[in-house]
Write a protein that holds these residues in place. Structure first.
Motif, short mmCIF file in Angstrom:
data_model
loop_
_atom_site.label_atom_id
_atom_site.label_comp_id
_atom_site.label_asym_id
_atom_site.label_seq_id
_atom_site.Cartn_x
_atom_site.Cartn_y
_atom_site.Cartn_z
N ALA A 51 14.92 17.80 -38.21
CA ALA A 51 14.09 18.49 -39.20
C ALA A 51 13.11 19.43 -38.50
O ALA A 51 12.84 20.55 -38.98
N ALA A 52 12.55 18.99 -37.37
CA ALA A 52 11.60 19.84 -36.64
C ALA A 52 12.28 21.08 -36.08
O ALA A 52 11.70 22.17 -36.08
N GLN A 53 13.51 20.93 -35.61
CA GLN A 53 14.24 22.10 -35.12
C GLN A 53 14.59 23.04 -36.26
O GLN A 53 14.50 24.27 -36.12
N ARG A 54 14.98 22.48 -37.40
CA ARG A 54 15.28 23.33 -38.55
C ARG A 54 14.05 24.10 -39.01
O ARG A 54 14.16 25.24 -39.47
N ALA A 55 12.88 23.49 -38.86
CA ALA A 55 11.65 24.17 -39.24
C ALA A 55 11.42 25.41 -38.38
O ALA A 55 10.84 26.40 -38.85
N VAL A 287 13.51 25.49 -23.76
CA VAL A 287 13.22 26.46 -24.82
C VAL A 287 14.19 26.26 -25.98
O VAL A 287 15.20 25.56 -25.88
N PHE A 288 13.85 26.88 -27.10
CA PHE A 288 14.68 26.86 -28.30
C PHE A 288 15.11 28.28 -28.60
O PHE A 288 14.28 29.19 -28.65
N LEU A 289 16.40 28.48 -28.81
CA LEU A 289 16.94 29.81 -29.14
C LEU A 289 17.98 29.66 -30.24
O LEU A 289 18.91 28.87 -30.12
N ASP A 290 17.85 30.41 -31.32
CA ASP A 290 18.91 30.47 -32.33
C ASP A 290 18.55 31.54 -33.34
O ASP A 290 17.46 32.13 -33.29
N VAL A 291 19.46 31.77 -34.27
CA VAL A 291 19.32 32.83 -35.27
C VAL A 291 19.26 32.19 -36.65
O VAL A 291 20.04 31.26 -36.95
N ASP A 292 18.34 32.65 -37.50
CA ASP A 292 18.23 32.08 -38.85
C ASP A 292 19.24 32.72 -39.79
O ASP A 292 20.05 33.57 -39.40
N ASP A 293 19.18 32.33 -41.07
CA ASP A 293 20.20 32.75 -42.03
C ASP A 293 20.14 34.23 -42.38
O ASP A 293 21.10 34.78 -42.92
N VAL A 294 19.00 34.89 -42.08
CA VAL A 294 18.91 36.32 -42.39
C VAL A 294 19.07 37.18 -41.14
O VAL A 294 18.99 38.40 -41.22
N GLY A 295 19.28 36.54 -39.98
CA GLY A 295 19.57 37.32 -38.79
C GLY A 295 18.42 37.55 -37.85
O GLY A 295 18.54 38.38 -36.93
N ALA A 296 17.29 36.85 -38.04
CA ALA A 296 16.18 36.96 -37.09
C ALA A 296 16.42 36.00 -35.93
O ALA A 296 16.93 34.89 -36.11
N ILE A 297 16.03 36.43 -34.73
CA ILE A 297 16.20 35.62 -33.52
C ILE A 297 14.93 34.82 -33.29
O ILE A 297 13.86 35.39 -33.08
N VAL A 299 12.72 32.35 -31.05
CA VAL A 299 12.54 32.00 -29.64
C VAL A 299 11.33 31.09 -29.55
O VAL A 299 10.20 31.51 -29.80
N GLY A 300 11.56 29.82 -29.21
CA GLY A 300 10.47 28.86 -29.10
C GLY A 300 10.27 28.43 -27.67
O GLY A 300 11.23 28.21 -26.93
N SER A 301 9.01 28.31 -27.26
CA SER A 301 8.71 27.89 -25.90
C SER A 301 7.33 27.26 -25.86
O SER A 301 6.53 27.42 -26.77
N SER A 302 7.06 26.54 -24.77
CA SER A 302 5.73 25.99 -24.54
C SER A 302 5.41 26.13 -23.06
O SER A 302 6.32 26.26 -22.24
N GLY A 303 4.14 26.13 -22.72
CA GLY A 303 3.79 26.18 -21.30
C GLY A 303 3.26 27.50 -20.82
O GLY A 303 3.27 27.76 -19.62
N GLY A 304 2.82 28.37 -21.72
CA GLY A 304 2.18 29.60 -21.29
C GLY A 304 3.12 30.78 -21.12
O GLY A 304 4.30 30.73 -21.48
N ASP A 305 2.58 31.85 -20.54
CA ASP A 305 3.32 33.11 -20.42
C ASP A 305 4.62 32.99 -19.63
O ASP A 305 5.63 33.57 -20.03
N PRO A 306 4.66 32.30 -18.49
CA PRO A 306 5.94 32.21 -17.78
C PRO A 306 7.06 31.63 -18.64
O PRO A 306 8.18 32.14 -18.65
N ALA A 307 6.75 30.57 -19.38
CA ALA A 307 7.77 29.98 -20.25
C ALA A 307 8.18 30.93 -21.36
O ALA A 307 9.36 31.02 -21.71
#
Length: 436
Positions: A51-55, A287-297, A299-307
């Motif tokens: 559920a958290a990933q779907r969010a 990191v988290f990478l995927d595309v939603d149902d309308v085509g937006a990409i 990109v999820g990350s944690s740990g500051g600018d390098p991440a």
């Protein structure tokens, strides 16, 4: 977030990537058509998201100029790269700037979010979890003149199968001598590393270390890439307190199968706990990478600018086929697949973000993990790190099939960074300590 025309994006990408300086890549054999992910088809090995990933994939309200397609890796394609030492910080910073610019000017929409490490969709990025240990009944064979290897199933003759069945039956009945003779007879019919490995395992159980060592060495003469045989030799060396050989053997074992928990546990014992603490010294961006149902990409990350820069780079490589095609010199319709080059570029982009922050802010905080990664990148190059900690961690079969120079870089990385500098005796304490 929406950007300029495709041609401008490609022109800018070429200008930035022209500084990469990495060696030519070695392609693995093409995939069977059935395994290729086309047009974002969901692969059977992809589990349902939590559920958290779907969010994280909640559709954005911003209008989409060019919808992105869902993309998953074609696991039968892979590309290696040569060593890539970080010797020009200005180039490294340009990598980071390039990623920011591509995301900003792309006609595709990127939604950049914070995401806890446990939400990383690693299976979607790298494929299904690997086996804990390599399959001894697969052997690595050269299939292309570029020296890349592939794993193929061992074919046993009928005579070898019969002798192997006899050996196992005698072993299970406790007749070690007859079992050993049958194992050796099977080897006479078909030289298979798996047979020698089983013989060695039985001899270890019967407390015959010398004979077991000979069997494991025979397995490696048949197939030098079999990590389990390297590991068993390392364990035998540990038992007879030959730490130098144990370290050398376990480094080979990890380099041929970085996902081996048993090899990593042995390395931890030999390094006084350095292996279990290595992820606090060298960052592994989840990191988290995927595309939603309308085509937006997304990109999820944690740990500051390098991440964030690393995550953004991975997204660009995955969802910008025009950029990827030019970087890897291949047609745009080649399915997305994993490459050393992608990880090298993205790790260097993360380092660039860290270096830029340090240079622009007087008294900026020092991150020991990033400093350690920077040191490895400058002194040794990131090839060993990438193939051991990232690609080898999730796709260890590619480590088993790596070209010689890539394997050697992995061994050096394990010896230097995971095991520490060679163990030295402390006469006052009578123990071994890891000198750093």
């Amino acid at each position: 977030m929406r950007g300029v025309a495709r041609a401008a994006l490609v022109t800018f990408a070429l200008g930035g990537m022209g500084c990469a300086g990495a060696a030519p890549m070695t392609p693995a054999p093409d995939a069977p058509a059935a395994e290729t992910q086309v047009n974002g088809d969901r692969p059977a090995w992809l589990p349902a998201y939590s559920a958290a990933q779907r969010a994280l994939l909640a559709p954005v309200e911003t209008p989409i100029q060019v919808p992105a397609a869902r993309v998953y890796p074609d696991l039968h394609r892979f590309q290696y790269a040569g060593p890539a030492r970080l010797d020009d910080l200005r180039r490294t910073i340009r990598f980071s700037t390039l990623i920011v610019t591509v995301i900003d000017k792309s006609p595709r929409l990127y939604a950049l979010d914070n995401a806890a490490p446990e939400l990383a969709n690693l299976v979607a990025q790298y494929g299904p979890p690997p086996a804990a240990e390599p399959d001894p009944w697969q052997t690595a064979e050269v299939v292309r003149k570029e020296r890349a290897l592939t794993l193929t199933a061992v074919k046993l003759s009928d005579e070898a199968k019969a002798s192997l069945a006899t050996a196992r039956s005698k072993r299970d009945a406790g007749d070690t001598k007859a079992a050993a003779e049958a194992f050796r007879a099977a080897l006479g019919f078909t030289r298979a590393a798996g047979i020698a490995l089983e013989l060695g395992e039985m001899l270890v159980a019967q407390n015959q270390p010398k004979e077991a060592r000979e069997a494991f060495e025979e397995a490696l003469r048949i197939d030098p890439t079999l990590a389990t045989a390297h590991l068993r030799l390392a364990e035998l060396a540990e038992k007879r307190t030959d730490r130098d050989e144990a370290r050398r053997r376990v480094a080979e074992a990890i380099a041929f199968w970085p996902a081996s928990r048993r090899a990593l546990d042995l390395a931890d014992r030999l390094s006084n706990g350095l292996v279990s603490s290595r992820h606090t010294r060298l960052p592994l961006f989840r990191v988290f990478l995927d595309v939603d149902d309308v085509g937006a990409i997304h990109v999820g990350s944690s740990g500051g600018d390098p991440a964030r820069i690393y995550a953004g780079c991975r997204a660009v490589m995955r969802y910008e086929p025009e950029v990827r095609a030019r970087i890897f010199e291949q047609p745009e319709d080649v399915p997305y697949h994993l490459t050393m080059m992608e990880e090298l570029i993205c790790m260097e982009s993360a380092i660039g973000a860290y270096v830029a922050a340090r240079m622009s802010k007087e008294g900026a905080a020092v991150d020991p993990a990033m400093e350690a990664l920077l040191e490895v990148a400058h002194e040794e190059g990131l090839g060993g790190y990438v193939m051991t900690e990232i690609l080898g961690r999730y796709r260890p079969e590619r480590a088993r099939g790596a070209p010689r120079e890539v394997h050697e870089a992995m061994v050096r990385y394990v010896e230097r960074t995971m095991l520490g500098t060679p163990l030295v005796a402390d006469p006052a304490q009578g123990v071994y300590t890891a000198a750093r």
